[in-house]
Design an enzyme around this catalytic site. Structure first.
Site, PDB file in Angstrom:
ATOM      1  N   ASP A  94       0.805  -1.219   0.000  1.00  0.00           N
ATOM      2  CA  ASP A  94       0.000   0.000   0.000  1.00  0.00           C
ATOM      3  C   ASP A  94       0.841   1.272   0.000  1.00  0.00           C
ATOM      4  OD1 ASP A  94      -1.346  -2.322   1.334  1.00  0.00           O
ATOM      5  OD2 ASP A  94      -3.091  -1.023   1.098  1.00  0.00           O
ATOM      6  N   GLU A 109      -6.270 -10.779  -5.821  1.00  0.00           N
ATOM      7  CA  GLU A 109      -6.081 -11.995  -5.025  1.00  0.00           C
ATOM      8  C   GLU A 109      -7.144 -13.058  -5.280  1.00  0.00           C
ATOM      9  OE1 GLU A 109      -3.884 -10.054  -1.143  1.00  0.00           O
ATOM     10  OE2 GLU A 109      -6.066  -9.935  -1.277  1.00  0.00           O
ATOM     11  N   GLN A 152      -9.556  -6.755  -8.349  1.00  0.00           N
ATOM     12  CA  GLN A 152      -9.148  -5.482  -8.935  1.00  0.00           C
ATOM     13  C   GLN A 152      -8.408  -5.849 -10.217  1.00  0.00           C
ATOM     14  OE1 GLN A 152      -6.759  -4.805  -5.238  1.00  0.00           O
ATOM     15  NE2 GLN A 152      -5.294  -3.929  -6.649  1.00  0.00           N
TER      16      GLN A 152
END
Length: 810
Positions: A359, A497, A619
């Protein structure tokens, strides 16, 4: 609500844990959730205090399997302040009749204000006003001030001020079966006439944590001469004051706390330092003034002001300030002196166990352009764990450095072996640890920091070594396909993921994952150009120390030109080899049946199926390439790899993957908003507004209460500061090419580039630049072929038609 105040005007028990996370106060060294001082851990409340880098490991038995996890530890609670009325009842938001309740986070000053009017069982009305802060400058200090006024009664009240060391890690329900007892008590005792202190130790990491508190009571600014009763247990200590109360006469209770650990610099012993710190402190307001000054100075650097085409009551501005506030709560200036990384969920809760992921990729840009010294410190966290990354690579059969997907105390892989699917109740293997793209993220962060700051010293002595070892890893990870004369990267997992293996394989991992592969090429290219950025002497020293010879550099060059990227359809970059052969998902059926399908992986697992079978992403990994790299940079990389790249491929890939994304990650909408900013500004703004609301609206259904999503928070700020302003660093210049969405009428920000500070005032029609830096003769600006020298205090206006412009490096 205003642009600087995040406010709740009621009390909703089911919303309390969310509000506690969003009202967390901190200074980068430690943070405390916004729980009420009288509350203890329950279904609706969860007090939590966390120190940066404060980890401990425990073992748990899960279905006969022993698993070890490392957690950011919930430390002793310094807040407890109990109020017992003379009828024997204790004040509680859940037990009293609440007449009014308001909680306000003053982000400009770093203060949490709570105002309550309540009626007890005897019909008596009392007003309570509380303020608290964690000191931004004196990093060990925090304070709580309570003003209590009996509005229509006189009598007495017992005030109980305590330090609670009996806390456990219990803030994430799905971790409930895992061991959460991290602390063992060492000592509790009194300190002088008005103080108490407590010390605990983490059971495995042996981190000692000491807290000392002094509690003083005042009426009309005159100290009350009250003799407290000491209440003492092995893991809890408190003082009880019997206070006479007169109708309409407020009593003020000030509690000031010091927190030290055995790892602090420049101390003798943590308990002694905590006791000394409370010995001669000024009053609450004087301490607050010092902290508020630091916040004011930070906001001069970090503030952004935006004007929307349609007034939204300053809600968007307030949320962006909230996001910046929590960035500074977690990664403020105090981290410059610490060996810590940035937990993905901040210092706000226990989700993800307080681990550090990738992140930083979304967090560092805001720091790079405001206070790059913070980024430098956080990158040093990675450098100090370089040897651990080298050891991990060697153990896996590779060369160089292989950083872990989840990092904690010492840089080993902290990904958990099992995780609970709360939808099915099943413990399933966690197969996400093969996310080697974290290596590329670290390299990218190093390069972006260097490009923005011009910090050649850092690159020479720390950054270059990491870059070279990460490049060495990618070169060893890539294997040659003799038939195709290509190098392939196999057995990895991407940010998406949902996909961790092929449906017909037992082995974990995916092959030729596009985002991983292209970023590996990017890393190799940056490593190969390092000699142009380092003093020759330093380059020679590095290659000698690392044993890099001309043959190895030639191999890196070859790999960087022959990595394999897969395509399908009309210029669609395959997320990984074979993605297009997976089944299509009936999205409408799942939306109709389940409503919220962000966590499609959990839904399918509960059905006995797997998302590995489908073209369905958490995503869209391919879009990360357009997020991180310009079309020009991508064209250069694809040309180097021997593949055709047409900018028209970008919208086709956005459309393709956009239709196959559940947005199960809070980062997903940030990325999609970014890549659509130039081609579909209206859709970009819609995704931006959804991303902005991710945590305040808790769109994932309860996860924010376990800790904010710091990457998404910082990412929304970065959308405004870099994406919509068109900021890019190329060839030692800061390029600006603003294209504000129609919904954004104007934007004012302040940026720092290589020691130069600029104020930007941008509208739909033009941009005005003002030089802030006072220690430089002029800032060089290039508009087309025109060169301008902007001296401190001077302004220059550039019509939108004349964009882009470039700020020259000094």
């Amino acid at each position: 609500m205003s642009a600087w105040h995040w406010q709740y005007d009621d009390y909703q028990p089911e919303q309390e844990r969310l509000r506690e996370a969003l009202c967390t106060l901190g200074n980068g060294y430690f943070a405390t959730r916004g729980a009420a001082p009288e509350a203890s851990a329950s279904a609706h409340h969860y007090p939590g205090t966390y120190v940066a880098g404060g980890y401990n490991r425990t073992e748990s038995d899960v279905h006969g399997r022993v698993v070890e996890n490392e957690d950011l530890v919930n430390l002793p609670n310094w807040l407890p302040l109990g109020l017992q009325l003379d009828d024997g009842s204790r004040f509680s938001m859940d037990d009293m009749e609440i007449l009014s309740a308001r909680q306000t986070l003053d982000m400009r000053r770093g203060v949490l204000l709570r105002e309550v009017r309540f009626r007890d069982a005897l019909g008596r009305t009392t007003a309570l006003r509380q303020r608290r802060f964690v000191h931004m400058g004196q990093k060990h200090l925090a304070a709580l001030a309570t003003e209590l006024t009996p509005l229509d009664w006189s009598g007495s009240i017992t005030v109980e001020s305590a330090l609670d060391g009996s806390v456990q890690n219990a803030g994430v329900e799905r971790y409930g079966a895992l061991e959460g007892n991290h602390l063992e008590p060492i000592v509790t005792d009194a300190v002088g006439e008005d103080g108490i202190w407590l010390k605990v130790r983490t059971r495995q990491s042996r981190l000692e944590v000491a807290l000392a508190a002094c509690t003083r009571l005042y009426h009309d600014d005159v100290p009350l001469d009250l003799e407290p009763r000491l209440i003492q247990r092995a893991d809890w200590i408190g003082q009880a004051f019997d206070v006479p109360m007169d109708a309409g006469q407020p009593v003020v209770i000030e509690k000031i706390v010091a927190l030290y650990t055995s790892r602090d610099a420049a101390i003798s012993e943590s308990g002694q330092e905590a006791r000394n710190a409370i010995a001669a402190l000024p009053r609450f307001d004087a301490l607050l003034a010092g902290s508020a000054l630091l916040w004011a100075q930070l906001w001069r650097r970090f503030d952004l002001r935006l004007t929307l085409a349609r007034d939204d009551g300053e809600r968007t501005a307030a949320i962006l300030h909230l996001h910046l506030f929590h960035l500074l709560v977690t990664a403020g200036p105090q981290v410059m002196d610490l060996d810590v990384g940035v937990p993905a969920r901040g210092l706000h809760g226990e989700a993800y166990r307080g681990h550090i992921f990738w992140d930083e990729l979304f967090i560092f840009p805001t720091l790079d352009l405001r206070l790059p010294e913070i980024t430098r410190s956080l990158l040093m966290y990675r450098y100090r764990r370089l040897d651990a990354a080298r050891a991990a690579a060697k153990a896996a059969g590779y060369h160089g450095a292989m950083y872990p997907w989840q990092s904690g105390s010492n840089g080993r892989e902290e990904s958990q072996a099992l995780h609970l699917n709360p939808r099915s109740g099943n413990w399933v293997p966690d197969e996400t640890h093969l996310q080697r793209h974290v290596n590329a993220a670290i390299a990218y962060n190093i390069w972006q920091y260097y490009q923005t700051s011009g910090d050649r010293e850092f690159l020479s002595f720390f950054g270059a070594e990491m870059l070279l070892e990460i490049a060495r890893f990618w070169a060893s990870k890539a294997t040659r396909n003799q038939v195709l004369d290509r190098y392939e990267i196999k057995g990895v997992v991407g940010p998406d993921e949902f996909h961790t293996r092929y449906p017909d394989r037992s082995d974990l991992g995916l092959d030729n994952h596009a985002y991983t592969t292209v970023m590996a090429c990017w890393v190799l290219c940056r490593a190969l150009e390092l000699p142009a950025h380092l003093p020759r002497e330093r380059w020679d020293e590095l290659v000698e120390q690392l044993g890099i010879d001309a043959a190895e550099l030639q191999h890196w060059d070859t790999v960087s030109r022959k990595l394999r990227v897969c395509f399908h359809g009309e210029g669609i970059i395959s997320q990984f080899e074979g993605f297009e052969r997976l089944k299509e998902l009936d999205w409408e059926r799942y939306r109709e049946h389940y409503g919220d399908i962000q966590r499609l992986d959990r839904i399918l697992e509960a059905e006995g199926d797997s998302v590995n079978h489908y073209q369905a992403t958490k995503q869209a990994d391919v879009l990360m390439l357009f997020f991180l790299l310009s079309a020009e940079a991508l064209a250069t990389l694809f040309k180097r790899l021997g593949y055709a790249f047409d900018p028209d491929m970008i919208p086709r890939n956005i459309d393709y993957y956009g239709a196959r994304t559940s947005h199960g990650s809070t980062l997903s909408r940030v990325v999609d908003a970014w890549v659509l900013a130039r081609s579909d500004r209206r859709r970009s703004w819609q995704l931006f507004t959804q991303a902005v609301a991710s945590d305040v609206a808790d769109i994932q259904g309860g996860t924010t209460s376990e800790g904010i999503h710091l990457g998404a928070m910082a990412g929304t700020v970065d959308l405004v500061q870099r994406c919509y302003t068109g900021i890019e660093i190329r060839d030692g210049r800061l390029w600006l090419n603003p294209q504000l969405p129609d919904e954004l009428a104007a934007l004012c920000i302040r940026l720092r580039f290589r020691g130069q500070t600029l104020a930007l005032d941008i509208s739909q029609a033009r941009m005005e630049l003002r030089a802030i830096s006072a220690d430089r003769a002029a800032i060089g600006i290039r508009v087309g072929e025109q060169r301008i020298a902007l001296r401190p205090g001077e302004r220059h206006r550039v019509p939108l038609a004349d964009m882009p412009i470039a700020i020259e490096a000094p």
